[in-house]
Design a protein around this motif. Structure first.
Motif, PDB file in Angstrom:
ATOM      1  N   ARG A 266       0.816  -1.206   0.000  1.00  0.00           N
ATOM      2  CA  ARG A 266       0.000   0.000   0.000  1.00  0.00           C
ATOM      3  C   ARG A 266       0.854   1.262   0.000  1.00  0.00           C
ATOM      4  O   ARG A 266       0.371   2.347  -0.336  1.00  0.00           O
ATOM      5  N   SER A 267       2.122   1.102   0.371  1.00  0.00           N
ATOM      6  CA  SER A 267       3.012   2.271   0.392  1.00  0.00           C
ATOM      7  C   SER A 267       3.365   2.747  -1.015  1.00  0.00           C
ATOM      8  O   SER A 267       3.841   3.873  -1.195  1.00  0.00           O
ATOM      9  N   VAL A 268       3.166   1.889  -2.020  1.00  0.00           N
ATOM     10  CA  VAL A 268       3.466   2.271  -3.400  1.00  0.00           C
ATOM     11  C   VAL A 268       2.365   3.204  -3.909  1.00  0.00           C
ATOM     12  O   VAL A 268       1.199   2.831  -3.960  1.00  0.00           O
ATOM     13  N   LYS A 269       2.748   4.395  -4.272  1.00  0.00           N
ATOM     14  CA  LYS A 269       1.782   5.386  -4.726  1.00  0.00           C
ATOM     15  C   LYS A 269       1.655   5.361  -6.254  1.00  0.00           C
ATOM     16  O   LYS A 269       2.652   5.297  -6.963  1.00  0.00           O
ATOM     17  N   PHE A 270       0.409   5.428  -6.717  1.00  0.00           N
ATOM     18  CA  PHE A 270       0.143   5.555  -8.146  1.00  0.00           C
ATOM     19  C   PHE A 270      -0.283   6.989  -8.419  1.00  0.00           C
ATOM     20  O   PHE A 270      -1.211   7.504  -7.790  1.00  0.00           O
ATOM     21  N   THR A 271       0.415   7.629  -9.332  1.00  0.00           N
ATOM     22  CA  THR A 271       0.044   8.989  -9.729  1.00  0.00           C
ATOM     23  C   THR A 271      -0.060   9.041 -11.246  1.00  0.00           C
ATOM     24  O   THR A 271       0.530   8.204 -11.955  1.00  0.00           O
ATOM     25  N   SER A 272      -0.791  10.030 -11.733  1.00  0.00           N
ATOM     26  CA  SER A 272      -0.990  10.107 -13.175  1.00  0.00           C
ATOM     27  C   SER A 272      -1.196  11.545 -13.618  1.00  0.00           C
ATOM     28  O   SER A 272      -1.443  12.443 -12.812  1.00  0.00           O
TER      29      SER A 272
END
Length: 485
Positions: A266-272
């Motif tokens: 969950r620490s992996v952030k997805f941004t776009s």
């Protein structure tokens, strides 16, 4: 090239080549010593003052100049000062004696004898002694016989040598080692559709690009993924508002697809992000093309008074032949998704492991870890230089990496690479010192001194500047004569 020697006296004053060096074994003195190096020869000249010699008619003194370094020696042509009977004895009985050249009558033509001679130059003469051997004798029953040696001067022909000391800089630890892997995927969609169909056209291989990048990072225990960024682009044809919706929707779909394909922490952030129309990509393609209407199309793209829809319409109207080509061959490449996988690399403390990674996975190392690896090798060795060459390949724009690589290049004589690295080494005191070393190794000693003077905070610069000044004072071929004590 002819080089005239200066004489250095006990008071350390430098005189010209015509200065007097005086030695007095008995009643003989030597004046006006001059030594010259000319090509492969060494010439020596001086004046023998024999005006005070007192000898009988059957007596003589033979003077032989000799150059020696203590192990090797070479004698020059002798000069004989003889009484009357002894002189005529030589002239009548011994070939090779010529009065006024190597035989002189005491009290007549022997008051001041100008001597000159030449010997082949040998390397051992670079630091040698000039001495005179005196042999006293005459007839068998003469009352005087024997010999004596008198040191005349030290000959120093050693050129000053610049002994480069390379100063390597320890890089600062970068703390967290953040890295990224990036790429572009050309995921295709049916007309006016934003949902991803992995089986549509070439989507399987394009989606595989993203997954392969993520897997390559995720499956390495030394890496930790921190975030994934995706930016989607649409092509310029059609209404801008519609393209904006497509770019946004398709980007969100791709982010969701990637997120759902992995069980990442969950620490992996997805941004776009998204860009409705990739005019930058279109401009880059047109600028490098050979289209006949290239300049006209570029003028429309660069016109800031036009809206995106007006630009597309103007290109379509003004260039009806080129537009279909762009629509078919170029616009599809503008519908792409750029992705970046951001991650960190763990810190390495085991030096032997670091040395191994220099060869197998240098991208995992920080500059400070490269420096730790270098400390295990002998400075100047191939292994030592390889560390810094690899480091600058991994960090081509880092000033410290370029500085250390420049030092390594100079140490192995690669001045071309050294110059290239120094151009990117910044303006620190250590960089200025390295530039001074570079100039000194190229025998540009005046320029070297200027750089050494700018090498603030580098203690080695003081000694290096002294060496450079000495190299100016004592170039190759110059000879210094010092009076013997």
């Amino acid at each position: 090239m002819k080089r005239t020697i200066s004489s250095i006296f006990a008071a350390a004053a430098v005189a010209t080549a015509s200065a007097v060096v005086s030695v007095t074994p008995g009643d003989v003195s030597i004046n006006s010593l001059n030594v010259e190096r000319e090509g492969n020869g060494l010439s020596i000249s001086f004046v023998i003052d024999a005006s005070q010699i007192k000898m009988k008619s059957n007596e003589e003194v033979i003077v032989v100049p000799e150059i020696t370094d203590g192990n090797q020696s070479v004698q020059m042509s002798p000069v004989t000062v003889a009484g009357r009977n002894r002189m005529y004895y030589h002239l009548r009985n011994d070939e090779g004696y010529v009065r006024g050249e190597n035989l002189y009558h005491n009290g007549k033509d022997a008051s001041y004898i100008s001597y000159s001679g030449n010997v082949p130059y040998r390397q051992w003469m670079n630091l040698s002694q000039l001495r005179l051997t005196y042999t006293y004798g005459g007839c068998a029953n003469c009352s005087v016989s024997g010999s004596a040696e008198q040191p005349l001067a030290t000959i120093d022909m050693r050129p000053a040598f610049f002994d480069a000391e390379y100063v390597y800089t320890r890089p600062k630890s970068e703390g967290i080692k953040s890295r990224k892997e990036s790429g572009s995927a050309y995921v295709d969609f049916p007309v006016n559709v934003s949902d991803i169909d992995p089986e549509f056209r070439n989507n399987a291989s394009e989606l595989a690009k993203i997954s392969q990048t993520i897997d390559r990072v995720r499956n390495d225990r030394d890496y930790t993924i921190t975030s994934i960024f995706i930016k989607g682009y649409a092509s310029p044809e059609g209404p801008y508002d519609h393209n904006e919706k497509l770019a946004k929707g398709r980007t969100e779909s791709l982010v969701g697809y990637v997120r759902d394909s992995y069980s990442l922490p969950r620490s992996v952030k997805f941004t776009s992000a998204y860009e409705a129309e990739d005019w930058t990509g279109l401009r880059k393609w047109v600028e490098t093309s050979d289209l006949e209407s290239r300049d006209g199309i570029l003028a429309i793209i660069d016109d800031t008074t036009l809206t995106p829809d007006e630009k597309d319409a103007r290109i379509k109207r003004d260039f009806p032949e080129e537009y279909p080509f762009l629509l078919k061959n170029v616009y599809p490449t503008l519908r792409h998704s750029d992705y970046t996988v951001n991650y960190t690399v763990r810190e390495f403390t085991d030096v032997q492991q670091i040395v191994g990674l220099v060869r197998t996975a240098p991208q995992k190392l920080g500059l400070n870890e490269f420096y730790l690896a270098s400390e295990t090798f002998t400075p100047g060795s191939d292994e030592f230089n390889e560390v810094f060459e690899t480091a600058v390949r991994m960090y081509p724009d880092d000033e410290v990496a370029n500085l250390n690589a420049a030092n390594a290049a100079m140490s192995r004589g690669d001045m071309v690479s050294a110059r290239k690295y120094l151009d990117k080494a910044g303006n620190s005191g250590a960089s200025n010192y390295a530039r001074g070393v570079y100039e000194a190794l190229n025998k540009n000693f005046e320029a070297a001194i200027r750089w050494f003077d700018k090498a603030k905070g580098v203690p080695q610069a003081v000694e290096a500047a002294k060496q450079a000044r000495l190299c100016i004072e004592r170039p190759e071929g110059k000879v210094i004569v010092t009076e013997a004590k």
